[in-house]
Design an enzyme around this catalytic site. Structure first.
Site, PDB file in Angstrom:
ATOM      1  N   ASP A   1       0.474  -1.077  -0.129  1.00 58.93           N
ATOM      2  CA  ASP A   1       0.073   0.244  -0.062  1.00 58.93           C
ATOM      3  C   ASP A   1       0.569   1.463  -0.526  1.00 58.93           C
ATOM      4  O   ASP A   1       2.113   0.947   0.175  1.00 58.93           O
ATOM      5  CB  ASP A   1      -0.503   0.179   0.911  1.00 58.93           C
ATOM      6  CG  ASP A   1      -0.019  -0.359   2.563  1.00 58.93           C
ATOM      7  OD1 ASP A   1       0.853  -1.060   2.525  1.00 58.93           O
ATOM      8  OD2 ASP A   1      -1.220  -0.602   3.494  1.00 58.93           O
TER       9      ASP A   1
ATOM     10  N   ASN B   1      -7.699  -2.591  14.740  1.00 60.29           N
ATOM     11  CA  ASN B   1      -8.736  -3.032  14.329  1.00 60.29           C
ATOM     12  C   ASN B   1      -8.538  -4.139  13.395  1.00 60.29           C
ATOM     13  O   ASN B   1      -9.915  -4.159  12.599  1.00 60.29           O
ATOM     14  CB  ASN B   1      -9.020  -1.937  13.505  1.00 60.29           C
ATOM     15  CG  ASN B   1      -8.863  -0.916  12.487  1.00 60.29           C
ATOM     16  OD1 ASN B   1      -7.605  -1.571  12.142  1.00 60.29           O
ATOM     17  ND2 ASN B   1      -9.152   0.195  11.976  1.00 60.29           N
TER      18      ASN B   1
ATOM     19  N   HIS C   1      -7.531  -4.317  10.531  1.00 57.39           N
ATOM     20  CA  HIS C   1      -6.893  -4.580   9.486  1.00 57.39           C
ATOM     21  C   HIS C   1      -5.864  -4.648   9.060  1.00 57.39           C
ATOM     22  O   HIS C   1      -4.706  -5.365   9.097  1.00 57.39           O
ATOM     23  CB  HIS C   1      -7.133  -3.047   8.807  1.00 57.39           C
ATOM     24  CG  HIS C   1      -5.794  -1.592   8.981  1.00 57.39           C
ATOM     25  ND1 HIS C   1      -6.289  -0.994   9.824  1.00 57.39           N
ATOM     26  CD2 HIS C   1      -4.874  -1.821   8.489  1.00 57.39           C
ATOM     27  CE1 HIS C   1      -4.725   0.010  10.040  1.00 57.39           C
ATOM     28  NE2 HIS C   1      -4.103  -0.815   9.297  1.00 57.39           N
TER      29      HIS C   1
ATOM     30  N   GLU D   1      -9.352  -1.636   6.009  1.00 59.60           N
ATOM     31  CA  GLU D   1     -10.277  -1.037   6.588  1.00 59.60           C
ATOM     32  C   GLU D   1     -11.316  -2.947   7.205  1.00 59.60           C
ATOM     33  O   GLU D   1     -11.746  -2.897   6.326  1.00 59.60           O
ATOM     34  CB  GLU D   1     -11.011   0.430   6.671  1.00 59.60           C
ATOM     35  CG  GLU D   1      -9.764   0.993   6.670  1.00 59.60           C
ATOM     36  CD  GLU D   1      -8.448   1.190   8.229  1.00 59.60           C
ATOM     37  OE1 GLU D   1      -8.987   0.091   8.815  1.00 59.60           O
ATOM     38  OE2 GLU D   1      -8.151   1.705   7.985  1.00 59.60           O
TER      39      GLU D   1
HETATM   40  C1  GLP Z   1      -0.509   0.381   8.634  1.00 63.76           C
HETATM   41  C2  GLP Z   1      -0.090  -0.561   6.757  1.00 63.76           C
HETATM   42  C3  GLP Z   1      -0.117  -1.723   7.586  1.00 63.76           C
HETATM   43  C4  GLP Z   1       0.495  -2.017   8.972  1.00 63.76           C
HETATM   44  C5  GLP Z   1      -0.471  -1.480  10.149  1.00 63.76           C
HETATM   45  C6  GLP Z   1      -0.153  -2.029  11.426  1.00 63.76           C
HETATM   46  O1  GLP Z   1      -1.493   0.850   9.247  1.00 63.76           O
HETATM   47  N1  GLP Z   1      -0.793  -0.357   5.774  1.00 63.76           N
HETATM   48  O2  GLP Z   1       0.414  -2.950   6.739  1.00 63.76           O
HETATM   49  O3  GLP Z   1       0.053  -3.518   9.182  1.00 63.76           O
HETATM   50  O4  GLP Z   1       0.291  -0.603   9.673  1.00 63.76           O
HETATM   51  O5  GLP Z   1       1.285  -0.972  11.746  1.00 63.76           O
HETATM   52  P1  GLP Z   1       2.332  -1.991  12.852  1.00 63.76           P
HETATM   53  O6  GLP Z   1       3.408  -2.963  12.594  1.00 63.76           O
HETATM   54  O7  GLP Z   1       3.232  -0.257  13.073  1.00 63.76           O
HETATM   55  O8  GLP Z   1       1.605  -1.687  14.035  1.00 63.76           O
END
Ligand code: GLP
Length: 248
Positions: free
Chosen positions: A67, A136, A138, A143
């Site tokens: 993404d 959440n 995702h 989402e």
């Molecule tokens: C963002 C990214 C996700 C990732 C999430 C969790 O929303 N788009 O791909 O998994 O954050 O991030 P973290 O690993 O910092 O908790």
């Protein structure tokens, strides 16, 4: 789906890197899917070490990222382009021509999303996709409420996700409202998945993902349906799981 619980973050990072290295050694021209966020950072560090000390070779690998924020140029220090180059790509011998991250500044976002999907298929499909998980539930920027069959497209970020990510920006107004993300269907097409989660903050999301009913309201639950998904978590992220899992 296979659940693997390890003691701490270093242990899941090393285990994840081992799986990626195995894939690359077996198939030097592997198609790898990468994720951003803090969860995969340790795994990337270990890959960098393996490249430097063990000669792990990425020169034939093709990469696709999950993404990117809409509206952030690739040079912006919070863009996912920048994140990937800083935290992995510039430290290994990946060929820049084989690196794909969605273009957050694309003039025609819809056309770009279609191109991204086609490109993945054209190179033979993703062999191994790394995933994190949002608080959440995702995955990538799919989402809650995202269609389980969705493909690469533009998504509106929830307030929860914007708040979770606000710490990286000067203020809330600077946090992008939209992102381009691979869809859940796109992710499920990968031949292998590795989902990483660590820390207490992910415990509820992991409980829902592993034990909950499969639901678009918790997009990560779809990994239950994947034949070669490894959910790699530390003890803190697994702390709310039922005892059966903890024993297993
Ligand atoms: C963002 C990214 C996700 C990732 C999430 C969790 O929303 N788009 O791909 O998994 O954050 O991030 P973290 O690993 O910092 O908790």
């Amino acid at each position: 789906m296979l659940l693997v619980i390890k003691k701490d973050y270093d242990a899941i990072s090393n285990e994840g890197a081992k799986l990626v290295a195995e894939q690359v050694r077996k198939k030097p021209d592997s198609i790898l899917g990468f994720a951003t966020g803090s969860s995969p950072l340790g795994l990337y560090k270990e890959l960098i070490r393996m490249h430097a000390e063990e000669g792990l070779d990425f020169s034939k690998v093709t990469t696709f990222n999950l993404d990117e924020y809409v509206g952030l140029p690739p040079g912006h220090d919070q863009s996912y382009h920048y994140f990937m180059w800083e935290n992995l790509f510039k430290h290994i011998n990946v060929d820049p021509r084989y690196v794909h991250v969605p273009q957050g500044m694309a003039d025609d976002v819809e056309a770009h999303c279609e191109w991204y999907e086609e490109r993945i298929v054209k190179v033979g499909g993703i062999d191994l996709q790394i995933l994190g998980i949002g608080g959440n539930g995702h995955i990538a920027f799919n989402e809650p409420g995202s269609s389980l069959g969705s493909r690469t497209r533009i998504k509106t970020l929830t307030e929860k996700t914007r708040q979770d990510n606000a710490r990286f920006f000067d203020n809330m107004d600077q946090v992008p409202k939209y992102a381009i993300t691979m869809g859940i269907g796109t992710i499920m097409d990968a031949r292998k998945l590795i989902m990483l989660a660590n820390g207490k903050g992910k415990a509820q999301a992991i409980k829902n993902t592993i034990e909950g009913p499969i639901s678009a309201m918790v997009p990560a639950t779809i990994v239950q349906m994947h034949q070669h998904a490894t959910v790699l978590i530390d003890e803190a992220a697994g702390s709310l799981l039922s005892e059966e899992w903890q024993m297993g």
